[in-house]
Design a protein around this motif. Structure first.
Motif, PDB file in Angstrom:
ATOM      1  N   GLY A  87      33.787   8.307  92.015  1.00 45.18           N
ATOM      2  CA  GLY A  87      32.356   8.449  91.750  1.00 45.18           C
ATOM      3  C   GLY A  87      32.078   9.530  90.730  1.00 45.18           C
ATOM      4  N   ALA A  88      32.867  10.601  90.779  1.00 43.10           N
ATOM      5  CA  ALA A  88      32.691  11.690  89.817  1.00 43.10           C
ATOM      6  C   ALA A  88      32.919  11.200  88.393  1.00 43.10           C
ATOM      7  CB  ALA A  88      33.640  12.836  90.150  1.00 43.10           C
ATOM      8  N   ILE A  89      33.951  10.381  88.213  1.00 44.26           N
ATOM      9  CA  ILE A  89      34.271   9.895  86.870  1.00 44.26           C
ATOM     10  C   ILE A  89      33.300   8.806  86.431  1.00 44.26           C
ATOM     11  CG2 ILE A  89      36.016   8.718  85.472  1.00 44.26           C
ATOM     12  CD1 ILE A  89      38.141  10.041  87.276  1.00 44.26           C
ATOM     13  N   LEU A  90      33.183   7.748  87.242  1.00 38.53           N
ATOM     14  CA  LEU A  90      32.314   6.634  86.868  1.00 38.53           C
ATOM     15  C   LEU A  90      30.856   7.066  86.811  1.00 38.53           C
ATOM     16  CD1 LEU A  90      31.813   3.653  86.304  1.00 38.53           C
ATOM     17  CD2 LEU A  90      31.778   3.253  88.788  1.00 38.53           C
ATOM     18  N   GLY A  91      30.407   7.775  87.838  1.00 41.04           N
ATOM     19  CA  GLY A  91      29.025   8.218  87.866  1.00 41.04           C
ATOM     20  C   GLY A  91      28.712   9.194  86.760  1.00 41.04           C
ATOM     21  N   GLY A  92      29.653  10.096  86.467  1.00 39.15           N
ATOM     22  CA  GLY A  92      29.431  11.049  85.393  1.00 39.15           C
ATOM     23  C   GLY A  92      29.295  10.375  84.039  1.00 39.15           C
ATOM     24  N   VAL A  93      30.165   9.407  83.756  1.00 43.65           N
ATOM     25  CA  VAL A  93      30.086   8.674  82.482  1.00 43.65           C
ATOM     26  C   VAL A  93      28.770   7.903  82.396  1.00 43.65           C
ATOM     27  CG1 VAL A  93      31.107   6.828  81.102  1.00 43.65           C
ATOM     28  CG2 VAL A  93      32.583   8.536  82.173  1.00 43.65           C
ATOM     29  N   MET A  94      28.394   7.236  83.497  1.00 41.67           N
ATOM     30  CA  MET A  94      27.128   6.504  83.514  1.00 41.67           C
ATOM     31  C   MET A  94      25.957   7.445  83.262  1.00 41.67           C
ATOM     32  SD  MET A  94      27.641   3.889  86.733  1.00 41.67           S
ATOM     33  CE  MET A  94      25.970   3.241  86.574  1.00 41.67           C
ATOM     34  N   PHE A  95      25.947   8.581  83.941  1.00 42.75           N
ATOM     35  CA  PHE A  95      24.845   9.524  83.778  1.00 42.75           C
ATOM     36  C   PHE A  95      24.784  10.033  82.340  1.00 42.75           C
ATOM     37  CE2 PHE A  95      22.606  13.496  83.877  1.00 42.75           C
ATOM     38  CZ  PHE A  95      21.602  13.308  84.809  1.00 42.75           C
ATOM     39  N   VAL A 144      30.014   2.048  98.462  1.00 44.92           N
ATOM     40  CA  VAL A 144      30.826   2.385  99.633  1.00 44.92           C
ATOM     41  C   VAL A 144      32.314   2.082  99.417  1.00 44.92           C
ATOM     42  CG1 VAL A 144      31.246   1.861 102.058  1.00 44.92           C
ATOM     43  CG2 VAL A 144      28.911   2.216 101.250  1.00 44.92           C
ATOM     44  N   PRO A 145      32.698   0.851  99.015  1.00 49.60           N
ATOM     45  CA  PRO A 145      34.136   0.581  98.854  1.00 49.60           C
ATOM     46  C   PRO A 145      34.773   1.235  97.635  1.00 49.60           C
ATOM     47  CG  PRO A 145      32.867  -1.347  98.224  1.00 49.60           C
ATOM     48  CD  PRO A 145      31.895  -0.376  98.813  1.00 49.60           C
ATOM     49  N   PHE A 146      34.006   1.411  96.565  1.00 49.42           N
ATOM     50  CA  PHE A 146      34.597   1.917  95.327  1.00 49.42           C
ATOM     51  C   PHE A 146      34.476   3.426  95.153  1.00 49.42           C
ATOM     52  CE2 PHE A 146      33.713  -2.565  94.252  1.00 49.42           C
ATOM     53  CZ  PHE A 146      34.993  -2.941  93.851  1.00 49.42           C
ATOM     54  N   VAL A 147      33.656   4.061  95.975  1.00 43.00           N
ATOM     55  CA  VAL A 147      33.491   5.508  95.874  1.00 43.00           C
ATOM     56  C   VAL A 147      33.771   6.190  97.209  1.00 43.00           C
ATOM     57  CG1 VAL A 147      31.889   7.387  95.366  1.00 43.00           C
ATOM     58  CG2 VAL A 147      31.847   5.316  93.979  1.00 43.00           C
ATOM     59  N   ASP A 148      32.996   5.840  98.213  1.00 47.03           N
ATOM     60  CA  ASP A 148      33.097   6.543  99.496  1.00 47.03           C
ATOM     61  C   ASP A 148      34.469   6.391 100.144  1.00 47.03           C
ATOM     62  OD1 ASP A 148      30.484   6.997  98.889  1.00 47.03           O
ATOM     63  OD2 ASP A 148      29.627   6.045 100.664  1.00 47.03           O
ATOM     64  N   THR A 149      34.983   5.158 100.167  1.00 43.68           N
ATOM     65  CA  THR A 149      36.269   4.940 100.849  1.00 43.68           C
ATOM     66  C   THR A 149      37.457   5.510 100.072  1.00 43.68           C
ATOM     67  OG1 THR A 149      36.493   2.748  99.829  1.00 43.68           O
ATOM     68  CG2 THR A 149      35.433   2.857 101.989  1.00 43.68           C
ATOM     69  N   LEU A 150      37.270   5.773  98.789  1.00 42.95           N
ATOM     70  CA  LEU A 150      38.347   6.341  97.967  1.00 42.95           C
ATOM     71  C   LEU A 150      38.319   7.863  97.931  1.00 42.95           C
ATOM     72  CD1 LEU A 150      38.325   3.910  94.892  1.00 42.95           C
ATOM     73  CD2 LEU A 150      39.802   3.842  96.909  1.00 42.95           C
ATOM     74  N   GLY A 306      23.944   9.404  88.913  1.00 39.02           N
ATOM     75  CA  GLY A 306      23.717  10.665  89.608  1.00 39.02           C
ATOM     76  C   GLY A 306      24.062  10.590  91.085  1.00 39.02           C
ATOM     77  N   VAL A 307      23.831   9.429  91.694  1.00 35.35           N
ATOM     78  CA  VAL A 307      24.189   9.254  93.107  1.00 35.35           C
ATOM     79  C   VAL A 307      25.698   9.137  93.255  1.00 35.35           C
ATOM     80  CG1 VAL A 307      24.034   7.690  95.091  1.00 35.35           C
ATOM     81  CG2 VAL A 307      21.987   8.256  93.783  1.00 35.35           C
ATOM     82  N   LEU A 308      26.339   8.357  92.392  1.00 32.97           N
ATOM     83  CA  LEU A 308      27.792   8.190  92.478  1.00 32.97           C
ATOM     84  C   LEU A 308      28.530   9.519  92.295  1.00 32.97           C
ATOM     85  CD1 LEU A 308      28.404   4.884  90.461  1.00 32.97           C
ATOM     86  CD2 LEU A 308      28.017   5.170  92.913  1.00 32.97           C
ATOM     87  N   SER A 309      28.029  10.346  91.386  1.00 32.55           N
ATOM     88  CA  SER A 309      28.694  11.622  91.096  1.00 32.55           C
ATOM     89  C   SER A 309      28.138  12.767  91.930  1.00 32.55           C
ATOM     90  CB  SER A 309      28.553  11.958  89.605  1.00 32.55           C
ATOM     91  OG  SER A 309      27.185  12.085  89.247  1.00 32.55           O
ATOM     92  N   MET A 310      27.153  12.472  92.782  1.00 37.30           N
ATOM     93  CA  MET A 310      26.529  13.475  93.649  1.00 37.30           C
ATOM     94  C   MET A 310      25.909  14.627  92.856  1.00 37.30           C
ATOM     95  SD  MET A 310      28.793  13.779  97.123  1.00 37.30           S
ATOM     96  CE  MET A 310      30.049  14.771  96.339  1.00 37.30           C
ATOM     97  N   GLY A 311      25.248  14.297  91.756  1.00 38.60           N
ATOM     98  CA  GLY A 311      24.581  15.350  91.019  1.00 38.60           C
ATOM     99  C   GLY A 311      24.395  15.015  89.559  1.00 38.60           C
ATOM    100  N   CYS A 312      23.712  15.919  88.871  1.00 35.43           N
ATOM    101  CA  CYS A 312      23.379  15.731  87.464  1.00 35.43           C
ATOM    102  C   CYS A 312      23.858  16.952  86.683  1.00 35.43           C
ATOM    103  CB  CYS A 312      21.863  15.560  87.326  1.00 35.43           C
ATOM    104  SG  CYS A 312      20.929  16.931  88.080  1.00 35.43           S
ATOM    105  N   THR A 313      23.301  17.170  85.513  1.00 36.76           N
ATOM    106  CA  THR A 313      23.694  18.329  84.716  1.00 36.76           C
ATOM    107  C   THR A 313      23.317  19.637  85.395  1.00 36.76           C
ATOM    108  OG1 THR A 313      21.623  18.094  83.483  1.00 36.76           O
ATOM    109  CG2 THR A 313      23.591  17.115  82.512  1.00 36.76           C
ATOM    110  N   ILE A 314      22.286  19.615  86.240  1.00 36.90           N
ATOM    111  CA  ILE A 314      21.925  20.796  87.020  1.00 36.90           C
ATOM    112  C   ILE A 314      22.622  20.751  88.375  1.00 36.90           C
ATOM    113  CG2 ILE A 314      20.058  22.079  88.133  1.00 36.90           C
ATOM    114  CD1 ILE A 314      19.979  22.320  85.140  1.00 36.90           C
TER     115      ILE A 314
END
Length: 360
Positions: A87-95, A144-150, A306-314
């Motif tokens: 989630g940190a990687i995918l969500g960060g790139v998306m954000f 859930v399967p691609f972020v939380d369970t990993l 932002g949800v996948l990576s649990m945050g934004c630039t702040i």
């Protein structure tokens, strides 16, 4: 009723903190996206240094409060949750990509809204709805399967804090030593530029924003220890709290807004006050359907990312850094990569052009 135990104490504290944060951010044009653009295309790193100063000061203030027992970031979701690397990687790139399409992040959109940007209003509504979907709706079914369970369980060390992990490996508590070393390294890089050392307003801005984040940790920790209700420990993020604000505006949830909702509303108020004082209020809308579609897509990517990576630039870039969460550097690098790809798409027509070896 004793105001110290009133459920309205936290949202009002967030409101005051957000007002200060929004006022100084607009006054100094504190924006991660514009800072990256100036660094990449004009060679001006002052904005990036101010943003890193905010993170460094938040780290120093927060860990000092932690040392005295006045704040406990180790009990926050940044540290207690599993290390969701995917989630940190995918969500960060998306954000980051969405941030480039919009021209700013969620926090920046709130600041711009305070000056009359209707484009930012559209972005924030889409960001909020997509964040809700990624958190509790249909998109959450894929999360859930691609972020939380990993996610990697860091419970053996007490959480995904760099201080906790190194303390576990060393066999002794080295949390504050680690915090001091990280903060010293950040400050050394920030003030290595002699020109930046003379930019007193920028330095004050970074210090104030870092202080606001630490204040959030202090208030929510104090409330959690004194309230009979469950209080989420938080300090500053602008994805899920934006969604929560929208819910409180349109529905009756049977609960009082939390600190994050107050912070979101306060940023808009503070920015509005600054814009009014400087006579910079300008109503702005999208020029055409193409610009509108870009803002809609950007808001969606930032909300889900932002949800996948649990945050934004702040949230990850400042607040998670203050808690020494190991997710912070991974999310930040991913956001920067995503932003660079987004700009490459806008300028060169392909998000992958930035990786091309034939670029001049």
């Amino acid at each position: 009723m004793d105001f110290a135990v009133s459920p309205w104490l936290l949202p009002l504290a967030g409101l005051l903190a957000g007002t200060l944060m929004g006022y100084v951010a607009r006054g100094q044009r504190f924006c991660t996206m514009s800072s990256l653009e100036r660094l990449w295309y004009a060679g001006d790193g002052a904005g990036v240094r101010t943003w890193m100063l905010a993170a460094a000061m938040a780290l120093i203030f927060t860990q000092t409060l932690h040392a005295f027992g006045w704040a406990n970031p180790n009990e926050s979701f940044y540290v207690r949750s599993g290390f969701a690397w995917s989630g940190a990687i995918l969500g960060g790139v998306m954000f980051g990509f969405g941030m480039a399409l919009v021209g700013t992040c969620g926090f920046g959109a709130l600041v711009r809204l305070g000056g009359g940007s209707l484009r930012s209003l559209i972005v924030l509504i889409v960001l909020a709805l997509s964040a809700l979907s990624a958190q509790k709706g249909l998109i959450a079914q894929a999360r859930v399967p691609f972020v939380d369970t990993l996610a990697i369980d860091m419970g053996f060390a007490g959480g995904q804090s760099l201080g906790l992990i190194l303390s576990y490996l060393a066999g002794v508590d080295v949390q504050f030593l680690v915090a001091a070393l990280v903060a010293a390294g950040m400050l050394w890089w920030i003030f290595a530029d002699a020109r930046y050392r003379r930019q007193y307003r920028a330095i004050a801005t970074g210090t104030i924003i870092g202080g606001v984040i630490a204040f959030g940790w202090f208030m929510t920790t104090w409330a959690a220890e004194t309230s009979f209700e469950v209080v989420q420990l938080e300090a500053g993020s602008f994805v899920v709290p934006v969604a929560d604000t929208l819910l409180h505006l349109v529905t009756f949830t049977g609960s009082v807004p939390d600190y994050g909702v107050g912070l979101v509303i306060g940023v808009v108020i503070g920015s509005s006050l600054n814009a009014l004082f400087r006579r910079q209020v300008r109503w702005e809308a999208c020029d055409d359907a193409r610009e509108l579609s870009r803002h809609l897509l950007g808001g969606f990517l930032m909300g889900v990312g932002g949800v996948l990576s649990m945050g934004c630039t702040i949230g990850q870039g400042v607040t998670a850094v203050s808690a020494l969460a190991i997710s912070a550097p991974l999310v930040l690098v991913s956001i920067i990569v995503g932003a660079r790809m987004g700009l490459s798409y806008l300028i060169e027509g392909s998000p992958l052009a930035v990786f091309s070896t034939s670029r001049p």
